[in-house]
Design a protein around this motif. Structure first.
Motif, mmCIF file in Angstrom:
data_model
loop_
_atom_site.group_PDB
_atom_site.id
_atom_site.type_symbol
_atom_site.label_atom_id
_atom_site.label_comp_id
_atom_site.label_asym_id
_atom_site.label_seq_id
_atom_site.Cartn_x
_atom_site.Cartn_y
_atom_site.Cartn_z
ATOM 1 N N HIS A 19 1.127 -0.900 0.058
ATOM 2 C CA HIS A 19 -0.015 -0.061 0.108
ATOM 3 C C HIS A 19 0.702 1.422 0.126
ATOM 4 O O HIS A 19 1.276 1.814 1.378
ATOM 5 C CB HIS A 19 -0.955 0.376 0.866
ATOM 6 N N ARG A 20 1.887 1.317 -0.874
ATOM 7 C CA ARG A 20 2.638 2.287 -1.287
ATOM 8 C C ARG A 20 2.073 3.600 -2.229
ATOM 9 O O ARG A 20 2.695 4.741 -2.299
ATOM 10 C CB ARG A 20 3.452 1.928 -1.883
ATOM 11 N N GLY A 21 0.994 4.353 -2.102
ATOM 12 C CA GLY A 21 -0.033 5.260 -3.398
ATOM 13 C C GLY A 21 -0.661 5.874 -2.412
ATOM 14 O O GLY A 21 -0.957 6.873 -3.245
ATOM 15 N N PHE A 22 -0.781 5.645 -1.527
ATOM 16 C CA PHE A 22 -1.610 6.716 -0.601
ATOM 17 C C PHE A 22 -1.197 8.075 0.462
ATOM 18 O O PHE A 22 -0.259 7.874 0.913
ATOM 19 C CB PHE A 22 -2.185 6.212 0.011
ATOM 20 N N THR A 23 -1.425 9.198 0.105
ATOM 21 C CA THR A 23 -1.445 10.196 0.381
ATOM 22 C C THR A 23 -1.742 10.045 2.013
ATOM 23 O O THR A 23 -0.696 10.683 2.658
ATOM 24 C CB THR A 23 -1.752 11.596 0.097
ATOM 25 N N PHE A 24 -2.796 9.687 2.283
ATOM 26 C CA PHE A 24 -3.446 9.816 4.366
ATOM 27 C C PHE A 24 -3.742 8.429 4.535
ATOM 28 O O PHE A 24 -4.084 7.557 3.698
ATOM 29 C CB PHE A 24 -3.858 11.318 4.163
ATOM 30 N N ASN A 25 -3.297 8.523 5.249
ATOM 31 C CA ASN A 25 -4.270 7.096 6.597
ATOM 32 C C ASN A 25 -4.780 7.659 7.525
ATOM 33 O O ASN A 25 -4.518 8.349 8.504
ATOM 34 C CB ASN A 25 -3.127 6.255 6.608
ATOM 35 N N LEU A 26 -5.442 7.004 7.844
ATOM 36 C CA LEU A 26 -7.104 8.021 9.311
ATOM 37 C C LEU A 26 -6.276 6.404 10.519
ATOM 38 O O LEU A 26 -6.941 5.526 9.648
ATOM 39 C CB LEU A 26 -7.672 7.830 8.665
ATOM 40 N N LEU A 27 -6.437 6.639 11.433
ATOM 41 C CA LEU A 27 -6.470 5.839 12.159
ATOM 42 C C LEU A 27 -7.583 6.460 13.074
ATOM 43 O O LEU A 27 -6.970 8.030 14.195
ATOM 44 C CB LEU A 27 -4.785 5.920 12.568
ATOM 45 N N ILE A 28 -8.256 6.418 13.760
ATOM 46 C CA ILE A 28 -9.384 6.124 15.277
ATOM 47 C C ILE A 28 -8.957 5.028 15.854
ATOM 48 O O ILE A 28 -9.322 4.393 16.504
ATOM 49 C CB ILE A 28 -10.455 6.215 14.821
ATOM 50 N N SER A 29 -8.137 6.181 17.145
ATOM 51 C CA SER A 29 -7.688 4.821 18.132
ATOM 52 C C SER A 29 -8.566 5.123 19.441
ATOM 53 O O SER A 29 -7.242 5.805 20.600
ATOM 54 C CB SER A 29 -6.187 5.156 18.251
ATOM 55 N N SER A 30 -9.147 4.296 19.658
ATOM 56 C CA SER A 30 -10.142 5.007 21.248
ATOM 57 C C SER A 30 -9.465 4.116 22.050
ATOM 58 O O SER A 30 -9.254 3.046 21.709
ATOM 59 C CB SER A 30 -11.924 4.271 20.916
ATOM 60 N N ILE A 31 -9.315 5.092 22.885
ATOM 61 C CA ILE A 31 -8.405 4.121 24.489
ATOM 62 C C ILE A 31 -9.060 5.178 25.209
ATOM 63 O O ILE A 31 -10.217 5.774 25.487
ATOM 64 C CB ILE A 31 -7.164 5.239 24.272
ATOM 65 N N TRP A 32 -9.923 3.931 26.389
ATOM 66 C CA TRP A 32 -10.497 4.485 27.905
ATOM 67 C C TRP A 32 -10.028 3.618 29.135
ATOM 68 O O TRP A 32 -8.807 2.684 28.423
ATOM 69 C CB TRP A 32 -12.228 4.363 27.749
ATOM 70 N N SER A 33 -10.648 3.781 29.807
ATOM 71 C CA SER A 33 -9.775 3.221 31.513
ATOM 72 C C SER A 33 -10.380 2.374 31.755
ATOM 73 O O SER A 33 -10.599 1.501 33.123
ATOM 74 C CB SER A 33 -9.752 4.342 32.470
ATOM 75 N N ASP A 34 -11.620 2.588 31.911
ATOM 76 C CA ASP A 34 -12.922 1.605 32.885
ATOM 77 C C ASP A 34 -13.780 1.132 31.886
ATOM 78 O O ASP A 34 -14.129 1.449 30.833
ATOM 79 C CB ASP A 34 -13.978 3.256 33.001
ATOM 80 N N ALA A 35 -13.835 -0.247 31.931
ATOM 81 C CA ALA A 35 -14.215 -1.539 31.715
ATOM 82 C C ALA A 35 -16.033 -1.014 31.591
ATOM 83 O O ALA A 35 -16.243 -1.347 30.135
ATOM 84 C CB ALA A 35 -13.976 -2.558 31.930
ATOM 85 N N ALA A 36 -16.524 -0.151 32.035
ATOM 86 C CA ALA A 36 -17.983 -0.021 32.308
ATOM 87 C C ALA A 36 -18.221 0.400 30.782
ATOM 88 O O ALA A 36 -19.785 0.871 30.163
ATOM 89 C CB ALA A 36 -18.490 0.421 32.928
ATOM 90 N N ASP A 37 -16.656 1.334 29.845
ATOM 91 C CA ASP A 37 -17.377 2.510 29.249
ATOM 92 C C ASP A 37 -17.335 1.921 27.723
ATOM 93 O O ASP A 37 -17.067 2.455 26.803
ATOM 94 C CB ASP A 37 -16.739 3.905 28.925
ATOM 95 N N SER A 38 -16.953 0.451 27.820
ATOM 96 C CA SER A 38 -16.495 0.134 26.915
ATOM 97 C C SER A 38 -17.634 0.315 25.107
ATOM 98 O O SER A 38 -17.183 0.707 24.235
ATOM 99 C CB SER A 38 -16.065 -1.297 26.893
ATOM 100 N N ALA A 39 -18.978 -0.070 25.394
ATOM 101 C CA ALA A 39 -19.894 0.333 24.139
ATOM 102 C C ALA A 39 -20.233 0.879 24.330
ATOM 103 O O ALA A 39 -20.201 1.186 22.252
ATOM 104 C CB ALA A 39 -21.411 -0.572 25.315
ATOM 105 N N SER A 40 -19.819 2.015 24.503
ATOM 106 C CA SER A 40 -19.793 3.872 24.058
ATOM 107 C C SER A 40 -18.983 3.709 23.297
ATOM 108 O O SER A 40 -18.973 4.441 22.491
ATOM 109 C CB SER A 40 -20.117 4.492 24.874
ATOM 110 N N ASN A 41 -16.986 3.509 23.246
ATOM 111 C CA ASN A 41 -15.821 3.579 22.603
ATOM 112 C C ASN A 41 -16.079 3.002 21.529
ATOM 113 O O ASN A 41 -15.650 2.990 20.569
ATOM 114 C CB ASN A 41 -15.142 3.213 23.558
ATOM 115 N N VAL A 42 -16.288 1.691 21.883
ATOM 116 C CA VAL A 42 -16.894 0.752 20.616
ATOM 117 C C VAL A 42 -17.516 1.638 19.829
ATOM 118 O O VAL A 42 -17.578 1.967 18.421
ATOM 119 C CB VAL A 42 -16.787 -0.867 20.688
#
Length: 467
Positions: A378-401
């Motif tokens: 994959h060498r021909g693309f100018t931009f690459n998007l990364l959405i790296s969701s990070i959270w500390s409380d497992a109870a918040d998993s559903a909303s972040n995912v």
């Protein structure tokens, strides 16, 4: 391998293995077991039957032999940094390479041979003393092995290419216990596959890289309020269109940390920044980022000359340990419509720990390597998007995912059918052609030759043609 068929090894077999290896065999009852099985992504909680902390290639061979005899799933761990958690498995055997930390620098040949337990921070610090640098990643705690096998985007990608482009050779233990050298002249098919095909073909016990003269660089970022994101992203688009090869940069939306370089009134506020590294004389770098630094006024401007080893660490605070869920895609471009989608979804972000990154990878050294030369295509693309969701409380998993999935779905009109394997989570809904591109069929042939039983099946698996 069918996980249902896995059986626990007998005590006698484990004792035999422990007597064979120079390293340590860690069992569930051992005090260090929980620490040894923990990985960077807190959402991964797996309990292997055995962890073999290898001291060298002979230990790797012994561990794989034990797994074959007892029908154990095999996971391979370097730094444990990959978001998928593929370096640990339930009820199986972890080949833990974290204690293999040797490094040998040949200053005359400008090569360095490193073992897979090292991180890029450690490699960068060693090389800095000699005015040299390796094409590593963006975050210094990333392990050498996983990043390289997946391709290896990083701060030197436009000047010196991917980490895998700088790989000269690798020592590999295959599923059947052979120890091989892979290079352009030895097992060249395996060498090709290791450069972008991930951990699908064997356990790499050392990597030899080309390194490059590099001392001080101009590096840092310019931070603006998130309310100016549209203007900043348009500026970023213009800057990258004319950027010299020495400049690798990215735009990132995040919440400002309580750092000394951020004014107190901005702590915790949503912001946008453009950060980068100019891999050349800092005074020339000033010209390359002049337009960026002139736009303002910014919340903070911390571009400054620094050793490359320091620049290698500057993104670390934005990717801490925590619960992780990532989505990513190369982009067809960065039109205003795509910018609007990014801004709209960042405004509803559920976790202030989450950064949203748009890498600029286009042009430069990465584009001068032919797509078929390595498994990374994959060498021909100018931009690459990364959405790296990070959270500390497992109870918040559903909303972040849920938020991450909605964001990625909204970006589909602007996303290419191409994904960077090191930025992918573990859902398994990615098409092999999107991950490995036109290399996929050739990768299957290499898999057939070196791992026909699919022993190494946890890392975005390339299945052999027979199974």
């Amino acid at each position: 391998m069918n996980q249902a068929a896995v059986t626990a090894p007998g005590d006698a077999g484990v004792e035999t293995l422990a007597a064979q290896v120079r390293g340590r065999v860690i069992r569930p009852a051992d005090a260090e077991y929980d620490e040894a099985r923990a990985v960077w992504n807190w959402s991964i909680d797996r309990r292997p039957a055995l962890i073999v902390r290898c001291a060298g290639a002979a230990d790797v061979i012994a561990a794989l032999a034990h797994a074959r005899v007892h029908g154990l799933q095999v996971a391979v761990r370097g730094a444990g940094h990959n978001v998928t958690g593929s370096s640990v498995c339930d009820a199986g055997l972890v080949v833990d390479l974290s204690a293999m930390r040797g490094m040998h620098l040949d200053t005359a040949a400008r090569t360095v041979r490193v073992e897979p337990g090292l991180t890029w921070a450690e490699v960068a610090r060693e090389l800095q003393a000699f005015g040299l640098a390796a094409a590593g990643g963006y975050v210094s705690s990333t392990g050498v092995g996983g990043l390289t096998l997946g391709g290896g985007l990083g701060w030197l990608v436009r000047k010196h290419g991917l980490a895998c482009d700088n790989l000269v050779s690798a020592d590999v233990v295959t599923a059947d216990g052979r120890s091989l050298r892979a290079s352009a002249t030895e097992n060249p098919d395996l060498f090709w596959a290791l450069r972008g095909g991930g951990g699908n073909f064997g356990v790499v016990t050392s990597f030899e890289f080309r390194v490059h003269p590099l001392g001080m660089v101009l590096a840092g970022l310019v931070i603006h309020p998130a309310g100016r994101a549209r203007e900043v992203l348009r500026l970023f688009r213009e800057l990258t269109a004319e950027a010299p090869d020495e400049l690798t940069c990215g735009a990132i939306l995040f919440h400002a940390p309580p750092a000394p370089f951020v004014p107190a009134e901005a702590h915790g506020a949503p912001v946008i920044a453009v950060g980068g590294v100019y891999a050349g004389p800092p005074e020339e770098g000033e010209k390359a980022v002049a337009a960026l630094r002139a736009f303002g006024p910014p919340v903070a401007d911390i571009f400054q000359p620094m050793p490359f080893s320091a620049a290698q660490t500057m993104a670390d605070p934005l990717w801490p340990r925590g619960h992780q869920y990532w989505k990513s895609s190369f982009l067809r471009g960065l039109p205003d419509e795509a910018i609007d989608v990014v801004i709209e979804h960042f405004a509803s972000i559920p976790s202030p720990m989450t950064p949203v990154l748009i890498d600029h990878n286009g042009g430069g050294a990465i584009a001068r390597v032919a797509a078929e030369e390595t498994a990374f295509g994959h060498r021909g693309f100018t931009f690459n998007l990364l959405i790296s969701s990070i959270w500390s409380d497992a109870a918040d998993s559903a909303s972040n995912v849920g938020w991450t999935r909605r964001f990625m779905s909204a970006m589909q009109p602007h996303s290419a059918d191409a994904q960077y394997v090191n930025y992918l989570g573990a859902e398994g809904d990615e098409r092999p052609a999107d991950v490995f591109g036109a290399s996929y069929d050739r990768l299957v042939a290499v898999k057939d030759a070196y791992d026909p039983q699919n022993v190494f099946n946890l890392y975005h698996n390339i299945r052999p043609s027979a199974g």
